[in-house]
Motif scaffolding. Structure first.
Motif, PDB file in Angstrom:
ATOM      1  N   VAL A 116      12.071  -2.130  19.051  1.00  0.00           N
ATOM      2  CA  VAL A 116      11.096  -1.182  18.609  1.00  0.00           C
ATOM      3  C   VAL A 116       9.900  -1.785  19.240  1.00  0.00           C
ATOM      4  CG1 VAL A 116       9.833  -0.345  16.710  1.00  0.00           C
ATOM      5  CG2 VAL A 116      12.218  -0.452  16.480  1.00  0.00           C
ATOM      6  N   CYS A 117       9.199  -0.874  20.168  1.00  0.00           N
ATOM      7  CA  CYS A 117       7.845  -1.324  20.717  1.00  0.00           C
ATOM      8  C   CYS A 117       6.760  -0.645  20.534  1.00  0.00           C
ATOM      9  CB  CYS A 117       8.130  -1.663  22.185  1.00  0.00           C
ATOM     10  SG  CYS A 117       8.576  -0.007  23.022  1.00  0.00           S
ATOM     11  N   ALA A 118       7.023   0.452  19.769  1.00  0.00           N
ATOM     12  CA  ALA A 118       5.766   1.430  19.470  1.00  0.00           C
ATOM     13  C   ALA A 118       5.956   1.958  17.931  1.00  0.00           C
ATOM     14  CB  ALA A 118       5.608   2.364  20.410  1.00  0.00           C
ATOM     15  N   ASN A 119       4.815   2.297  17.247  1.00  0.00           N
ATOM     16  CA  ASN A 119       4.931   2.820  16.095  1.00  0.00           C
ATOM     17  C   ASN A 119       6.156   2.385  15.155  1.00  0.00           C
ATOM     18  OD1 ASN A 119       2.949   4.401  17.391  1.00  0.00           O
ATOM     19  ND2 ASN A 119       4.693   5.704  18.125  1.00  0.00           N
ATOM     20  N   GLY A 120       6.190   1.225  14.692  1.00  0.00           N
ATOM     21  CA  GLY A 120       7.246   0.260  14.309  1.00  0.00           C
ATOM     22  C   GLY A 120       7.852   1.233  12.930  1.00  0.00           C
ATOM     23  N   LEU A 121       6.972   1.520  11.962  1.00  0.00           N
ATOM     24  CA  LEU A 121       7.561   1.974  10.882  1.00  0.00           C
ATOM     25  C   LEU A 121       8.259   3.277  11.053  1.00  0.00           C
ATOM     26  CD1 LEU A 121       4.679   1.294   8.488  1.00  0.00           C
ATOM     27  CD2 LEU A 121       6.549  -0.246   8.824  1.00  0.00           C
ATOM     28  N   GLU A 122       7.747   4.005  11.628  1.00  0.00           N
ATOM     29  CA  GLU A 122       8.123   5.607  11.932  1.00  0.00           C
ATOM     30  C   GLU A 122       9.570   5.309  12.677  1.00  0.00           C
ATOM     31  OE1 GLU A 122       5.360   8.414  13.501  1.00  0.00           O
ATOM     32  OE2 GLU A 122       3.896   7.278  12.393  1.00  0.00           O
ATOM     33  N   THR A 123       9.488   4.488  13.936  1.00  0.00           N
ATOM     34  CA  THR A 123      10.403   4.476  14.706  1.00  0.00           C
ATOM     35  C   THR A 123      11.858   3.905  13.961  1.00  0.00           C
ATOM     36  OG1 THR A 123       8.961   3.876  16.679  1.00  0.00           O
ATOM     37  CG2 THR A 123      11.245   3.332  16.813  1.00  0.00           C
ATOM     38  N   LYS A 155      -2.762   5.920  16.991  1.00  0.00           N
ATOM     39  CA  LYS A 155      -3.988   5.485  16.738  1.00  0.00           C
ATOM     40  C   LYS A 155      -4.253   5.712  15.207  1.00  0.00           C
ATOM     41  CE  LYS A 155      -4.149   4.640  21.067  1.00  0.00           C
ATOM     42  NZ  LYS A 155      -3.285   3.818  21.568  1.00  0.00           N
ATOM     43  N   THR A 156      -3.361   5.958  14.168  1.00  0.00           N
ATOM     44  CA  THR A 156      -3.726   6.206  12.873  1.00  0.00           C
ATOM     45  C   THR A 156      -2.130   5.455  12.259  1.00  0.00           C
ATOM     46  OG1 THR A 156      -2.239   8.256  13.215  1.00  0.00           O
ATOM     47  CG2 THR A 156      -4.761   8.488  13.096  1.00  0.00           C
ATOM     48  N   PHE A 157      -2.497   5.277  10.868  1.00  0.00           N
ATOM     49  CA  PHE A 157      -1.674   4.434  10.078  1.00  0.00           C
ATOM     50  C   PHE A 157      -1.507   5.193   8.931  1.00  0.00           C
ATOM     51  CE2 PHE A 157      -0.249   1.550   6.867  1.00  0.00           C
ATOM     52  CZ  PHE A 157       0.789   0.587   7.617  1.00  0.00           C
ATOM     53  N   ILE A 158      -0.162   6.005   8.689  1.00  0.00           N
ATOM     54  CA  ILE A 158       0.204   6.587   7.478  1.00  0.00           C
ATOM     55  C   ILE A 158       1.463   6.084   6.747  1.00  0.00           C
ATOM     56  CG2 ILE A 158       0.380   8.928   6.527  1.00  0.00           C
ATOM     57  CD1 ILE A 158      -1.210  10.061   8.889  1.00  0.00           C
ATOM     58  N   ALA A 159       1.351   5.371   5.669  1.00  0.00           N
ATOM     59  CA  ALA A 159       2.679   4.929   5.381  1.00  0.00           C
ATOM     60  C   ALA A 159       2.532   4.737   3.829  1.00  0.00           C
ATOM     61  CB  ALA A 159       3.005   3.580   5.996  1.00  0.00           C
ATOM     62  N   PRO A 160       3.727   4.729   3.269  1.00  0.00           N
ATOM     63  CA  PRO A 160       3.403   4.106   1.603  1.00  0.00           C
ATOM     64  C   PRO A 160       3.331   2.721   1.495  1.00  0.00           C
ATOM     65  CG  PRO A 160       5.736   4.645   2.384  1.00  0.00           C
ATOM     66  CD  PRO A 160       4.959   4.973   3.443  1.00  0.00           C
ATOM     67  N   HIS A 161       2.908   2.581   0.299  1.00  0.00           N
ATOM     68  CA  HIS A 161       2.377   1.140   0.181  1.00  0.00           C
ATOM     69  C   HIS A 161       3.566   0.252   0.291  1.00  0.00           C
ATOM     70  CE1 HIS A 161      -1.346   2.847  -2.167  1.00  0.00           C
ATOM     71  NE2 HIS A 161      -1.501   2.359  -0.889  1.00  0.00           N
ATOM     72  N   PRO A 162       3.255  -0.956   0.461  1.00  0.00           N
ATOM     73  CA  PRO A 162       4.492  -1.874   1.144  1.00  0.00           C
ATOM     74  C   PRO A 162       5.517  -2.195  -0.482  1.00  0.00           C
ATOM     75  CG  PRO A 162       2.563  -3.073   0.945  1.00  0.00           C
ATOM     76  CD  PRO A 162       2.089  -1.778   0.843  1.00  0.00           C
ATOM     77  N   ASP A 163       6.696  -2.275  -0.319  1.00  0.00           N
ATOM     78  CA  ASP A 163       7.541  -2.719  -1.569  1.00  0.00           C
ATOM     79  C   ASP A 163       7.468  -4.050  -1.786  1.00  0.00           C
ATOM     80  OD1 ASP A 163       9.380  -2.807  -3.430  1.00  0.00           O
ATOM     81  OD2 ASP A 163      10.807  -1.298  -2.501  1.00  0.00           O
ATOM     82  N   ARG A 164       6.652  -4.611  -2.490  1.00  0.00           N
ATOM     83  CA  ARG A 164       6.568  -5.928  -2.692  1.00  0.00           C
ATOM     84  C   ARG A 164       7.444  -6.369  -3.697  1.00  0.00           C
ATOM     85  NH1 ARG A 164       1.051  -4.613  -1.876  1.00  0.00           N
ATOM     86  NH2 ARG A 164       0.374  -5.835  -0.198  1.00  0.00           N
ATOM     87  N   ASP A 165       8.202  -5.575  -4.532  1.00  0.00           N
ATOM     88  CA  ASP A 165       9.281  -5.953  -5.439  1.00  0.00           C
ATOM     89  C   ASP A 165      10.301  -6.382  -4.674  1.00  0.00           C
ATOM     90  OD1 ASP A 165       7.779  -4.928  -7.372  1.00  0.00           O
ATOM     91  OD2 ASP A 165       8.695  -3.009  -7.741  1.00  0.00           O
ATOM     92  N   LYS A 166      10.499  -5.973  -3.319  1.00  0.00           N
ATOM     93  CA  LYS A 166      11.768  -6.603  -2.435  1.00  0.00           C
ATOM     94  C   LYS A 166      11.667  -8.061  -2.213  1.00  0.00           C
ATOM     95  CE  LYS A 166      14.521  -2.993  -1.417  1.00  0.00           C
ATOM     96  NZ  LYS A 166      13.822  -1.860  -2.306  1.00  0.00           N
ATOM     97  N   VAL A 167      10.502  -8.947  -2.540  1.00  0.00           N
ATOM     98  CA  VAL A 167      10.537 -10.164  -2.132  1.00  0.00           C
ATOM     99  C   VAL A 167       9.985 -10.758  -3.525  1.00  0.00           C
ATOM    100  CG1 VAL A 167       9.948 -10.048   0.319  1.00  0.00           C
ATOM    101  CG2 VAL A 167       8.017 -10.154  -1.376  1.00  0.00           C
ATOM    102  N   ALA A 168      10.253  -9.952  -4.670  1.00  0.00           N
ATOM    103  CA  ALA A 168       9.860 -10.836  -5.759  1.00  0.00           C
ATOM    104  C   ALA A 168      10.444 -12.168  -6.216  1.00  0.00           C
ATOM    105  CB  ALA A 168      10.215  -9.795  -7.031  1.00  0.00           C
ATOM    106  N   ARG A 169      11.849 -12.252  -5.687  1.00  0.00           N
ATOM    107  CA  ARG A 169      12.578 -13.567  -6.001  1.00  0.00           C
ATOM    108  C   ARG A 169      11.748 -14.770  -5.271  1.00  0.00           C
ATOM    109  NH1 ARG A 169      15.025 -10.945  -2.337  1.00  0.00           N
ATOM    110  NH2 ARG A 169      16.720 -11.546  -1.060  1.00  0.00           N
ATOM    111  N   TYR A 170      11.259 -14.468  -4.152  1.00  0.00           N
ATOM    112  CA  TYR A 170      10.605 -15.367  -3.107  1.00  0.00           C
ATOM    113  C   TYR A 170       9.181 -15.781  -3.502  1.00  0.00           C
ATOM    114  CZ  TYR A 170      14.211 -14.418  -0.268  1.00  0.00           C
ATOM    115  OH  TYR A 170      15.665 -14.058   0.602  1.00  0.00           O
ATOM    116  N   LYS A 171       8.650 -14.864  -4.395  1.00  0.00           N
ATOM    117  CA  LYS A 171       7.056 -14.546  -4.715  1.00  0.00           C
ATOM    118  C   LYS A 171       6.541 -16.045  -5.190  1.00  0.00           C
ATOM    119  CE  LYS A 171       3.269 -12.447  -5.980  1.00  0.00           C
ATOM    120  NZ  LYS A 171       2.217 -13.328  -4.988  1.00  0.00           N
TER     121      LYS A 171
END
Ligand code: SF4
Length: 457
Positions: A116-123, A155-171
């Protein structure tokens, strides 16, 4: 789909800041948030005790997404090869992250299905959709295709907030120096300046854009940690935006402590902003001072002067904000230049310094200039860590250059006044923990000195 998102471990060859900091894999948390309908697990191989093959057997992924820096290229290829072997080629492998965005061709490998070399999240979302539905990917996605023009970056960033629960066990393992525990926050992308050594600006194809401040504040309100590390390449770009951020902190009564990146000229020219931000929790700024010599700053297109650097350090000190200074060590330096830098750093009374031998990172302007003078081949990716000497020093031997780095570092950080001030502020235990981490880095450097002494003997 069962999806594993993987942060790779560091190679033992990499001289690592991981000994003094391990931060959450924010990019993977964003990816997880993009595909809530799938069964997603984030694996942090810096912290995992189990082997990757054991983890594959446990989670049985149908698709794996890897992220990483330049130092991880070979490691990711190796992990992808293990995944393909384990799944008898049925598991789809995807790689993204900052290095894939700038030098995607480095990830060309039989075991990596998508780079993935562009628009990582959507791609990534597109890849997951196509793979889970058995459909082909549209040709205009941000996938690297050899010989084809690079896809355009948004040149814009539209995304949901990061899912931090997914790393709760490493927190509990995530920290940055004395910022502990700490959460990462991204509010903008890229940087409007054009320093010739800088990799960050290449990730966005030189564009700079911000998330709406309202959305940032809503996210900030959901974070329970007090310590916030804003991982913008440069948070101090726009005076009005920083002031609006302060207004919002006040209005929402948010009591946080911030670590940010910022330029020396902004700090020197906006003392009032720094002072106000300090009253609202600004605790430390990572400042690329780069050098005490005008000649170097000019060569790096830094657009700054040593006097501005000095003013910025003084301003931060006056406002009670720590300066984490990063400095680039010239490849043409002799002992006199190291001594000059030492004198300058001592005069500035800096305590936190990060010394980086000049590294022509591929994809940057200076990366193309110096290609033929390398002593570490490009394919030895794990050594491109901004700590190894990848270029041949012109006036010192390699052993002597590394020795200069060690002695300069300790002549600044091991001053009794600096140690005492850190113990008073952060306590003996935290300081001891960090000393163990930094002594591991020193040991890695000492091994380089010895190895190179033996080579030249
Ligand atoms: S100011 Fe910092 S982030 Fe911006 S281009 Fe220069 S080094 Fe990169």
């Amino acid at each position: 789909m069962r999806i594993l998102l993987v942060r790779p471990p560091s190679s033992p060859e990499t001289i690592g800041l991981q000994h003094v900091m391990i931060c959450e894999p924010l990019e993977l948390e964003y990816l997880a948030a993009m595909i809530p309908e799938h069964q997603v697990t984030i694996i942090d191989l810096i912290l995992e005790k189990k082997s990757f093959t054991d983890l594959l057997a446990t989670y049985k992924p149908e698709l794996i997404g890897f992220t990483g820096y330049i130092t991880h290229v070979n490691i990711i290829k190796n992990l992808a090869s293990q995944a393909k072997k384990w799944s008898v080629n049925s598991c789809v492998t995807v790689v993204g992250g900052v290095h894939a965005e700038v030098v995607p061709e480095d990830f060309t490998d039989i075991n990596l299905d998508y780079v993935v070399c562009a628009n990582g999240l959507e791609t990534f979302q597109e890849i997951v959709r196509a793979e889970s539905q058995g459909e082909p990917l549209p040709t205009d996605t941000g996938i690297y295709r050899k010989g084809k023009p690079k896809p355009l970056k948004k040149k814009t960033f539209i995304a949901p907030h990061p899912d931090r629960d997914k790393v709760a066990r490493y927190k509990k393992h995530y920290y940055y120096l004395f910022h502990n525990p700490c959460t990462l926050l991204k509010t903008s992308f890229g940087c409007p300046f054009d320093c010739s050594f800088c990799f960050c600006r290449e990730i966005t194809d030189h564009a700079y854009f911000c998330r709406p401040l309202d959305d940032v504040m809503v996210e900030l309100e959901t974070i329970s940690d007090q310590e916030i590390y804003i991982v913008d390449d440069n948070f101090l770009v726009n005076r009005e935006r920083v002031l609006s951020f302060c207004d919002e902190l006040e209005r929402r009564n948010l009591k946080k402590r911030f670590l940010i990146y910022g330029r020396a000229d902004f700090i020197a020219q906006n003392r009032d902003v720094i002072k106000r931000f300090a009253t609202l929790g600004l605790r430390a700024v990572i400042v690329g001072l780069e050098s005490c010599r005008s000649k170097d700053l000019k060569q790096y297109h830094k657009g700054n002067l040593p006097s501005i650097n000095e003013e910025a350090v003084a301003t931060l000190a006056d406002c009670g904000v720590d300066c984490y200074a990063t400095l680039i060590l010239g490849i043409d330096w002799g002992i006199a230049e190291f001594k000059e830098l030492k004198k300058w750093l001592l005069n500035l009374n800096l305590v936190f310094i990060n010394l980086q031998p000049f590294t022509p990172l591929p994809g940057t302007l200076m990366g193309t200039i110096h290609n033929e003078q390398l002593r570490v081949p490009r394919a030895a990716y794990e050594k491109w860590d901004l700590a190894h000497l990848v270029m041949q020093p012109t006036r010192l031997s390699v052993a002597s250059y590394y020795w200069q780095i060690i002695t300069l570092y300790y002549s600044i950080t091991l001053r009794p006044s600096a140690i005492w001030s850190l113990i008073r502020r952060f306590g003996l235990y935290e300081n001891l923990q960090l000393s163990v981490g930094s002594s591991r880095v020193t040991w890695q450097y000492l091994k380089k000195v010895l190895r190179n002494l033996v080579k030249t003997a």
